[in-house]
Design a protein around this motif. Structure first.
Motif, PDB file in Angstrom:
ATOM      1  N   ALA B  85      14.476 -11.701 -22.872  1.00  0.00           N
ATOM      2  CA  ALA B  85      14.976 -11.331 -21.548  1.00  0.00           C
ATOM      3  C   ALA B  85      15.066 -12.573 -20.664  1.00  0.00           C
ATOM      4  O   ALA B  85      16.052 -12.771 -19.939  1.00  0.00           O
ATOM      5  N   ALA B  86      14.046 -13.426 -20.747  1.00  0.00           N
ATOM      6  CA  ALA B  86      14.049 -14.639 -19.934  1.00  0.00           C
ATOM      7  C   ALA B  86      15.220 -15.535 -20.319  1.00  0.00           C
ATOM      8  O   ALA B  86      15.904 -16.105 -19.468  1.00  0.00           O
ATOM      9  N   ARG B  87      15.462 -15.659 -21.639  1.00  0.00           N
ATOM     10  CA  ARG B  87      16.585 -16.495 -22.076  1.00  0.00           C
ATOM     11  C   ARG B  87      17.901 -15.949 -21.550  1.00  0.00           C
ATOM     12  O   ARG B  87      18.766 -16.685 -21.086  1.00  0.00           O
ATOM     13  N   ALA B  88      18.069 -14.622 -21.627  1.00  0.00           N
ATOM     14  CA  ALA B  88      19.311 -14.022 -21.154  1.00  0.00           C
ATOM     15  C   ALA B  88      19.470 -14.287 -19.658  1.00  0.00           C
ATOM     16  O   ALA B  88      20.558 -14.640 -19.187  1.00  0.00           O
ATOM     17  N   LEU B  89      18.390 -14.150 -18.890  1.00  0.00           N
ATOM     18  CA  LEU B  89      18.468 -14.370 -17.447  1.00  0.00           C
ATOM     19  C   LEU B  89      18.817 -15.825 -17.139  1.00  0.00           C
ATOM     20  O   LEU B  89      19.642 -16.115 -16.279  1.00  0.00           O
ATOM     21  N   VAL B 114      11.017 -21.269 -22.370  1.00  0.00           N
ATOM     22  CA  VAL B 114      12.264 -20.986 -21.641  1.00  0.00           C
ATOM     23  C   VAL B 114      12.307 -21.695 -20.292  1.00  0.00           C
ATOM     24  O   VAL B 114      13.116 -22.617 -20.088  1.00  0.00           O
ATOM     25  N   THR B 115      11.449 -21.297 -19.364  1.00  0.00           N
ATOM     26  CA  THR B 115      11.640 -21.783 -17.996  1.00  0.00           C
ATOM     27  C   THR B 115      11.338 -23.268 -17.840  1.00  0.00           C
ATOM     28  O   THR B 115      12.125 -23.995 -17.239  1.00  0.00           O
ATOM     29  N   ALA B 116      10.206 -23.736 -18.380  1.00  0.00           N
ATOM     30  CA  ALA B 116       9.890 -25.154 -18.199  1.00  0.00           C
ATOM     31  C   ALA B 116      10.942 -26.061 -18.852  1.00  0.00           C
ATOM     32  O   ALA B 116      11.453 -26.973 -18.198  1.00  0.00           O
ATOM     33  N   PRO B 117      11.327 -25.809 -20.114  1.00  0.00           N
ATOM     34  CA  PRO B 117      12.365 -26.668 -20.688  1.00  0.00           C
ATOM     35  C   PRO B 117      13.687 -26.597 -19.926  1.00  0.00           C
ATOM     36  O   PRO B 117      14.420 -27.580 -19.856  1.00  0.00           O
ATOM     37  N   ALA B 118      14.011 -25.432 -19.339  1.00  0.00           N
ATOM     38  CA  ALA B 118      15.299 -25.302 -18.665  1.00  0.00           C
ATOM     39  C   ALA B 118      15.220 -25.696 -17.196  1.00  0.00           C
ATOM     40  O   ALA B 118      16.222 -25.653 -16.492  1.00  0.00           O
TER      41      ALA B 118
ATOM     42  N   MET C   1      29.881 -20.531 -19.448  1.00  0.00           N
ATOM     43  CA  MET C   1      30.290 -20.507 -20.864  1.00  0.00           C
ATOM     44  C   MET C   1      29.208 -21.134 -21.734  1.00  0.00           C
ATOM     45  O   MET C   1      28.763 -20.566 -22.719  1.00  0.00           O
ATOM     46  N   ILE C   2      28.771 -22.325 -21.323  1.00  0.00           N
ATOM     47  CA  ILE C   2      27.731 -22.978 -22.098  1.00  0.00           C
ATOM     48  C   ILE C   2      26.473 -22.112 -22.095  1.00  0.00           C
ATOM     49  O   ILE C   2      25.732 -22.077 -23.065  1.00  0.00           O
ATOM     50  N   GLY C   3      26.314 -21.365 -20.991  1.00  0.00           N
ATOM     51  CA  GLY C   3      25.168 -20.461 -20.909  1.00  0.00           C
ATOM     52  C   GLY C   3      25.212 -19.435 -22.005  1.00  0.00           C
ATOM     53  O   GLY C   3      24.228 -19.173 -22.692  1.00  0.00           O
ATOM     54  N   LEU C   4      26.408 -18.851 -22.187  1.00  0.00           N
ATOM     55  CA  LEU C   4      26.561 -17.814 -23.203  1.00  0.00           C
ATOM     56  C   LEU C   4      26.280 -18.388 -24.593  1.00  0.00           C
ATOM     57  O   LEU C   4      25.572 -17.794 -25.404  1.00  0.00           O
ATOM     58  N   LEU C   8      23.382 -17.335 -27.127  1.00  0.00           N
ATOM     59  CA  LEU C   8      23.683 -16.921 -28.505  1.00  0.00           C
ATOM     60  C   LEU C   8      22.892 -17.752 -29.502  1.00  0.00           C
ATOM     61  O   LEU C   8      22.387 -17.233 -30.499  1.00  0.00           O
ATOM     62  N   THR C   9      22.757 -19.052 -29.217  1.00  0.00           N
ATOM     63  CA  THR C   9      21.958 -19.916 -30.086  1.00  0.00           C
ATOM     64  C   THR C   9      20.542 -19.371 -30.196  1.00  0.00           C
ATOM     65  O   THR C   9      19.986 -19.250 -31.281  1.00  0.00           O
ATOM     66  N   PHE C  10      20.000 -19.031 -29.020  1.00  0.00           N
ATOM     67  CA  PHE C  10      18.646 -18.507 -29.005  1.00  0.00           C
ATOM     68  C   PHE C  10      18.567 -17.173 -29.733  1.00  0.00           C
ATOM     69  O   PHE C  10      17.670 -16.926 -30.535  1.00  0.00           O
ATOM     70  N   PHE C  11      19.556 -16.309 -29.448  1.00  0.00           N
ATOM     71  CA  PHE C  11      19.551 -14.985 -30.074  1.00  0.00           C
ATOM     72  C   PHE C  11      19.559 -15.130 -31.595  1.00  0.00           C
ATOM     73  O   PHE C  11      18.795 -14.479 -32.309  1.00  0.00           O
ATOM     74  N   LEU C  12      20.421 -16.015 -32.096  1.00  0.00           N
ATOM     75  CA  LEU C  12      20.498 -16.186 -33.545  1.00  0.00           C
ATOM     76  C   LEU C  12      19.213 -16.789 -34.097  1.00  0.00           C
ATOM     77  O   LEU C  12      18.805 -16.476 -35.220  1.00  0.00           O
ATOM     78  N   THR C  13      18.570 -17.651 -33.299  1.00  0.00           N
ATOM     79  CA  THR C  13      17.295 -18.211 -33.748  1.00  0.00           C
ATOM     80  C   THR C  13      16.290 -17.093 -33.982  1.00  0.00           C
ATOM     81  O   THR C  13      15.655 -17.008 -35.032  1.00  0.00           O
ATOM     82  N   MET C  14      16.154 -16.222 -32.971  1.00  0.00           N
ATOM     83  CA  MET C  14      15.199 -15.114 -33.107  1.00  0.00           C
ATOM     84  C   MET C  14      15.616 -14.185 -34.238  1.00  0.00           C
ATOM     85  O   MET C  14      14.798 -13.783 -35.062  1.00  0.00           O
TER      86      MET C  14
END
Lengths: 304, 419, 325
Positions: B85-89, B114-118, C1-4, C8-14
Motif C-alpha cells: 500500500a505504501a509503495r502504491a501511495l 519505502v519511505t526513507a529510500p524514496a 509515468m515513472i511512478g507507475l 510495477l517493478t515493486f509489484f513484480l518483485t513481491m
C-alpha cells in the motif's frame, strides 16, 4: 494444579461442543472445514440480536437465574440461534460446498472454506462492528470451593459444563438408538453402500450440517456468555476445535468430547511449565504428541 | 447486484462531483497517504480520526491553498500488504507525506524499504517499538520519521510513581505480548523494582486466545496486592473480567491503551474505583479537553480506545508542516518544517479549525507556532520521538477523568532518580 | 509515468517472491502430494535465518554475523531445509489432513518462538538493519528496485529450471509414482518415506529462499511476518493457478497477489467517501468471494497439470483417492 485442571475442564466443555460438529462434518464430507468455527460466531451473534429483542417485548425475561448470569431471554435466544445457525450451515453448503463437491476434490473444499470464513467474518464486522459485546454486564463471581489449595468455580461454568454434557448425551442417544442415527453412521462408514441401502445422502449431509450448526451455536453462545463476543471468536476457536477433533480422531464423537477436554486441560496446565507467551502453540504440541503415538487419533479408526 | 451497481454509480458520480467542486473552489490538491489497519478493531477509529483532521485542514483553507486529498489504505495488519500500500501511495499517488501505521512490525518495513529510500516523510500515531529509535539513530530513517506516541518509558515511570505514592508493596505485571507490551512490561517491572515494589510475576497475554482463565489463575497464585495492566481493550476486558470474577484485587494501574469506553462499561464502574491509568499529556489541560469536546461533537461519541489523540496530533502536525513547506515540497522539506510547527517559543495555537487557520497564516508569514494538540504541546527529539509530561486518570460515570498532572520535570527527575 | 513503472517493478518483485514460494509448494503438493499447511514456517525460517546470519550485530542479541549476502541467503535456505527435515521425520507418516494440521501447528509454534525468544529473534520487536544488496552502490531508488527485481527473477528462473529438471528426472517420476499409488511404488522398490522427506526438504528450502529475499528487501523481520495468512495466500495461488504445473503456480502467484493488493487500491478510487472506512472489510469479502467463485468455476486451476501418456490418473483424482483411502 487442581484449579488448572478444573479450569481446563470448564473451557474444554465448550471446545468439545464445537469439536463434535466438526468431527461429523470432517468424517462425512471428508474435508477440513476452516469456515466451521465461523458458525460459532453466527450462533453467538444471532443469540445477541434476540437477547436484546426479547426483554423489550417481555420484560420479565430479563431477570437472571441466580446464581447464573443467564437470563430467560438468552436461553430462548440460544434455542433460536441453534435453529438459525443450523439453517445457515445448510445454506452455505448449498451455495458453496455442494457445488464444489460435485466438481472437485477435498482440497478445493478446504480452500473454499477459507474464503467462506473470510466473507462471514467480515460481513459480521460490517453489521456489528469490531467492538466487544456482552450479554450481561455483570461479572460472574467465582465461588470459593476450598481455600487451601485455593479452588474457585463460577456457577456459569458449571452450568456450561452441565448443558454441554446433556447435549452430548442427547446426541449419543440419537446416534445409537434411532434409525436416523444408524443411517448417519452407515453413510459415514461407506457412502455408496448406504445409498444402495436406501439412505438419501443429501438428506444426511443436510442433517449433519444442522447438527453441527446448532451445536456450534450453543458453543458460541456459551463462550460469549462466559467471556465476550467479538467478530474474531470464530478465528480464535478454530485452532482449539481442530486440535480437539484430531486428537480425538476424526469421525469419533466421543473422541471429540475427550479431545476437547484434553486440549482445555493441557492449555491450562501448560502455563505451569511454559511461559504464557507460548500458550498459542500448546494445542499443536498436544496434537503432535498424540499423533506420534497414534497417527489416527485417540478414537480414530485405523486407515488403509 | 443492484446495490453494487448503485454504489458504483454513486461512486463515479461523487468522483465527478468532487472533481468539479475542486476545480471551482481550489485549483490544486495535494495527496496525503494514510495507512491504518481499518479492518482491525482498534485501527478503525484511529483512521477515522486522521481523516477528520484532513477535513478540518481543508476547512481551514487546505495545505498551502490546496485541498488535502487523504487517501486511506488498509494494511490488514500484514506487513506485506502495508508495504505494498505504501509503495502504491508513493509511486502512483506521488504522496510526499505518509501517515501510519499502528503496528511497528509494519511501520518499520515501510520506513526502511519505502519511505526513507524514496525521501517521503512518515509520521505514525502509535508505533511504539524501540527498534524505531535505533533506526532513527543509525541514520537509516534520514530524518523522515516521526511519531506522536511517547515512548513507553514515561508511562512505565509514572506507573511506578503512582504505585509508590499509593503505598503498594507488591504487584504483578500483565502485558500484551507484542512489541509495545514487551517493552512497556519490562520497563514497568524495572521501574517498580527501582522504587522498592516487589514484582511477583510478569505474565504475557497473547491476543486471540479463547480464554484467559489460565493466565488469571496464574496471576492469582502470588496473591498480589495490585496489578499493572499493559493491555489493549479486547484482551483487557476478557482478562480483567476473569480476574475480578476470581476475586482478584481491584487495585489496578493501567496504561493509556485501556482508556476505552468498552473497557469501562464491560468491566463496570463499581470494579474500577481503584483503577488508575497513566497517560502522556498536555501541559495545558485545555487543549486536551478541547480535543475531547470537538471529537465528541464530530463522532457522537467520546474518544475512547488507544491512539486517537496521537492519531489526531500526528495528522495535524504533519499537515501543518506540509503547509509550511509549500504545496510542491518534498518529504525532506516537510520534515524540516516540523520544528516550526512544534516550536515551544512559537505562538500557541489550539487544535481547532480556527487554530489551524491562524497557524497557517503565521507559518506562511515565516513565523513559528507551538501546536497545542490533543496530547499537548508536542516536541520531537532528533529521533522523531516525543517527550511529554504525564497524567494519571480514572473512570467515572461520564467517561475518563484526569486525576493528577505530572510535569515533564517531575517525570525526568523521577526517571533520573531510579536509574 | 515513472511512478507507475516503479510501482510495477515493486509489484513484480513481491509477486516474484510469492511465486518462488508457490513453486516450493508445487513441489510439495503438485508433484508429491504432501499437504503442507505450514508454508509460513519455512518462509520464516529462511527470513530469520538470513537476517541472523547477514544482519548487523546488536548488543545483547545473538546473531548479527554480518556475513556476505549470498552466504546469508544460502544459510537461510539451509536452515529452512533443516527445519523441514526435522518436521518431516516427525510428521511424514501422518495422513493428509493430519499432516496439514501438524505442519500448521509447527508454523504457530515457530511464530511463538519468534515472539518470545528475545535473545534469538529479538522478540516481538523483530530484527532490523539487514544491508540491502547493492543499496550502497546504487544511489537511485528506482534503479535499486529494478536491480532487486532482476535478482528475484534470476532466483525464480533458476528454481524453475531446477524443479523442471528435477521432476523430469527419475527422482521426479518416483515422486509422482508415490503420489499416484504408494503401494505400487513401494512394490517397485521405491522408498516412499525417503522420497517424501527429500521432497519436503527441497520444497521448504525453496520457500526459505523466498523468505530470505523478502527480508533482504524490507531489511526487517518480525513475528508479524509469520502470520498464517501467508500460508493461505500461497495455497490460493497454487490452487487457482493449477497444481502440478509450474507455469500455473507462477501465474496464480501473480494473479492472487494482484487481486489482494489491487482490490485495496481500487476501493480507494471507487468506493464513496462514506465507505472508505469499511474498505478493509469489503476488501476481505471481495477476496473471499473471488476465491470461492474461482473454485466453483474452475477447481482444477487455470493451467492444470498436463498429463502425459504414462499417467492415466489425474492429480485431482489421486488427491481425492488418497484422502479417502
Amino acid at each position: 494444579m487442581i484449579q488448572s485442571i478444573l479450569d481446563g475442564i470448564l473451557t474444554g466443555a465448550i471446545i468439545s461442543l464445537g469439536a463434535i460438529g466438526l468431527t461429523l462434518i470432517m468424517h462425512i464430507l471428508r474435508f477440513a472445514n476452516f469456515a466451521y468455527a465461523e458458525l460459532l460466531a453466527i450462533g453467538a451473534y444471532v443469540a445477541l440480536v434476540f437477547d436484546q429483542l426479547f426483554p423489550v417485548l417481555v420484560p420479565a425475561l430479563d431477570t437472571a437465574f441466580a446464581p447464573l448470569t443467564l437470563t430467560g431471554a438468552l436461553a430462548l435466544s440460544m434455542v433460536i440461534a441453534m435453529v438459525l445457525t443450523g439453517l445457515s450451515a445448510v445454506v452455505i453448503d448449498a451455495l458453496v460446498f455442494k457445488r464444489i463437491r460435485q466438481k472437485a476434490g477435498p482440497l478445493s473444499m478446504v480452500f473454499a472454506s477459507f474464503g467462506v470464513a473470510l466473507v462471514i467474518r467480515n460481513v459480521i464486522v460490517l453489521i456489528f462492528g469490531h467492538h466487544a459485546q456482552l450479554y450481561s454486564q455483570d461479572i460472574a463471581r467465582a465461588t470459593v470451593i476450598s481455600f487451601d489449595p485455593l479452588i474457585l468455580i463460577k456457577p456459569d461454568q458449571v452450568f456450561v459444563l452441565a448443558l454441554a454434557l446433556a447435549l452430548m448425551l442427547a446426541l449419543h442417544l440419537i446416534l445409537t438408538r434411532t434409525t436416523f442415527g444408524f443411517a448417519l453412521r452407515a453413510v459415514a462408514e461407506n457412502p455408496s453402500l448406504a445409498q444402495v441401502a436406501g439412505v438419501r445422502l443429501s438428506t444426511m449431509v443436510a442433517a449433519v450440517w444442522v447438527i453441527a450448526g446448532s451445536l456450534s451455536a450453543v458453543a458460541g453462545t456459551l463462550y460469549a456468555l462466559t467471556n465476550q463476543l467479538n467478530p474474531l471468536i470464530g478465528h480464535v476457536f478454530l485452532l482449539p476445535v481442530f486440535a480437539a477433533t484430531i486428537v480425538g480422531g476424526i469421525g469419533s464423537v466421543y473422541g471429540a468430547v475427550l479431545g476437547g477436554f484434553i486440549v482445555g486441560i493441557a492449555s491450562g496446565l501448560a502455563l505451569m511449565i511454559l511461559p504464557p507467551g507460548y500458550a498459542p502453540a500448546m494445542p499443536f504440541l498436544i496434537i503432535l504428541a498424540v499423533l506420534l503415538f497414534r497417527p489416527q487419533g485417540l478414537f480414530g479408526e485405523e486407515q488403509q | 447486484m443492484n446495490r453494487k451497481m448503485l454504489y458504483l454509480a454513486g461512486a463515479s458520480m461523487m468522483a465527478l462531483g468532487l472533481q468539479a467542486g475542486t476545480a471551482a473552489a481550489q485549483d490544486c490538491s495535494v495527496n496525503v497517504g494514510t495507512i491504518y489497519p481499518t479492518s482491525v478493531d482498534w485501527g478503525r477509529p484511529i483512521a477515522e480520526t486522521a481523516l477528520w483532521v484532513g477535513e478540518m485542514i481543508n476547512e481551514a483553507g487546505g495545505v498551502d491553498g490546496c485541498e488535502v486529498n487523504m487517501i486511506l489504505r488498509d494494511d490488514q495488519n500484514d506487513a506485506r500488504v502495508g508495504v505494498d500500500a505504501a509503495r502504491a501511495l508513493v509511486d502512483i499517488d506521488q504522496v510526499e507525506l505518509l501517515l501510519g501505521t499502528v503496528s511497528s512490525g509494519i511501520s518499520i518495513p515501510i520506513l526502511t524499504s519505502v519511505t526513507a529510500p524514496a525521501g517521503v516523510m512518515q509520521m505514525s500515531c502509535c508505533s511504539s517499538s524501540s527498534r524505531l529509535t535505533e533506526i532513527a539513530e543509525s541514520g537509516e530513517a534520514r530524518g523522515l520519521w516521526f511519531r506522536t506516541f511517547a515512548t513507553a518509558d514515561v508511562q512505565a515511570a509514572v506507573a511506578a510513581m503512582l504505585a509508590r505514592d499509593a503505598g503498594i508493596q507488591n504487584i504483578t505485571v500483565v502485558y500484551k505480548n507484542d512489541d509495545w507490551g514487551q517493552d512497556i512490561g519490562r520497563l514497568a517491572a524495572e521501574a517498580f523494582e527501582a522504587v522498592g515494589i516487589e514484582v511477583l510475576d510478569q505474565i504475557a497475554i497473547t491476543d486471540a486466545q479463547p480464554s484467559y482463565r489460565a493466565e488469571a489463575t496464574q496471576a492469582l497464585r502470588g496473591q498480589p496486592e495490585s496489578l499493572y495492566l499493559a493491555l489493549y481493550p479486547v484482551e483487557g476486558i476478557s482478562f480483567v473480567r476473569e480476574w475480578i470474577g476470581l476475586g482478584g484485587t481491584t487495585t489496578m494501574i493501567g496504561a493509556n491503551s485501556l482508556k476505552s469506553d468498552d473497557f469501562r462499561t464491560t468491566v463496570g464502574l463499581e470494579n474500577l474505583a481503584e483503577f488508575t491509568g497513566t497517560d502522556t499529556s498536555s501541559p495545558r489541560v485545555q487543549s486536551a479537553a478541547d480535543f475531547i469536546e470537538a471529537y465528541t461533537a464530530n463522532f457522537d461519541a467520546a474518544p475512547s480506545g488507544p491512539g486517537l489523540a496521537n492519531s489526531f496530533d500526528a495528522a495535524a502536525i504533519a499537515l501543518l508542516a506540509y503547509h509550511a513547506a509549500g504545496r510542491d515540497a518534498s518529504g525532506e522539506e516537510i520534515a524540516a518544517q516540523v520544528s516550526r510547527v512544534t516550536d515551544p517559543a512559537g505562538e500557541p495555537i489550539p487544535a481547532t479549525v480556527e487554530g489551524f487557520a491562524s497557524a497557517m497564516e503565521i507559518l506562511s508569514g515565516g513565523g513559528s507556532v507551538s501546536y497545542q494538540g490533543a496530547t499537548g504541546a508536542v516536541t520531537f527529539d532528533a529521533n522523531g520521538n516525543v517527550s511529554a509530561p504525564a497524567v494519571s486518570w480514572g473512570f467515572d460515570d461520564s467517561g475518563v477523568v484526569e486525576q493528577s498532572y505530572i510535569s515533564l520535570e517531575e517525570v525526568a527527575a523521577f526517571m533520573a532518580s531510579t536509574n | 509515468m515513472i511512478g507507475l513503472v516503479s510501482y510495477l517493478t515493486f509489484f513484480l518483485t513481491m509477486a516474484g517472491i510469492m511465486a518462488i514460494i508457490t513453486l516450493g509448494l508445487n513441489l510439495h503438493w503438485g508433484y508429491t502430494g504432501l499437504f503442507n499447511g505450514g508454508v509460513v514456517a519455512f518462509f520464516g525460517a529462511g527470513a530469520y535465518g538470513t537476517m541472523i546470519l547477514g544482519g548487523p550485530s546488536q548488543p545483547d542479541q545473538f546473531g548479527g554475523f554480518e556475513l556476505p549476502y549470498l552466504v546469508a541467503l544460502g544459510g537461510g535456505v539451509v536452515i529452512a531445509g533443516a527445519l523441514a527435515w526435522v518436521v518431516g521425520l516427525l510428521t511424514l507418516r501422518l495422513r493428509h489432513d493430519y499432516l496439514a494440521i501438524s505442519t500448521f501447528g509447527i508454523a504457530v509454534a515457530l511464530e511463538a518462538v519468534a515472539r518470545n525468544a528475545q535473545w534469538l529473534t529479538g522478540g516481538a520487536r523483530g530484527l532490523r538493519g539487514f544491508p540491502r544488496p547493492f543499496e550502497d552502490q546504487i544511489d537511485n531508488n528506482f534503479l535499486f528496485g529494478v536491480v532487486f527485481l532482476l535478482i528475484v527473477l534470476t532466483v525464480l528462473g533458476l528454481i524453475w529450471l531446477s524443479i523442471e529438471r528435477l521432476v523430469n528426472s527419475p527422482f521426479g517420476r518416483a515422486l509422482r509414482a508415490i503420489r499416484e499409488d504408494e503401494v505400487a511404488a513401494r512394490a517397485l522398490g521405491k522408498n516412499p518415506v525417503r522420497l517424501r522427506l527429500w521432497s519436503l526438504v527441497i520444497g521448504a528450502a525453496i520457500m526459505g529462499a523466498g523468505g530470505g529475499l523478502y527480508v533482504s528487501y524490507t531489511a526487517f523481520v518480525s513475528p508479524q511476518d509469520l502470520l498464517p495468512i501467508l500460508t493461505f495466500q500461497i495455497w490460493a495461488m497454487l490452487i487457482v493457478g493449477g497444481a502440478g504445473n509450474n507455469r500455473g503456480a507462477v501465474l496464480g502467484a501473480v494473479l492472487i497477489w494482484g487481486v489482494w493488493t489491487l482490490s485495496g487500491f481500487a476501493l480507494t478510487r471507487l468506493a464513496p467517501a462514506s465507505m472508505q472506512i469499511d474498505a478493509g472489510s469489503i476488501q476481505y469479502i471481495l477476496i473471499g468471494t473471488l476465491i470461492v467463485c474461482m473454485l466453483i468455476w474452475r477447481p482444477e486451476g487455470l493451467l492444470p497439470e498436463k498429463i502425459k501418456k504414462s499417467q492415466p490418473m489425474t492429480a485431482r483424482k489421486a488427491a481425492s483417492n488418497s484422502t479417502r483411502e
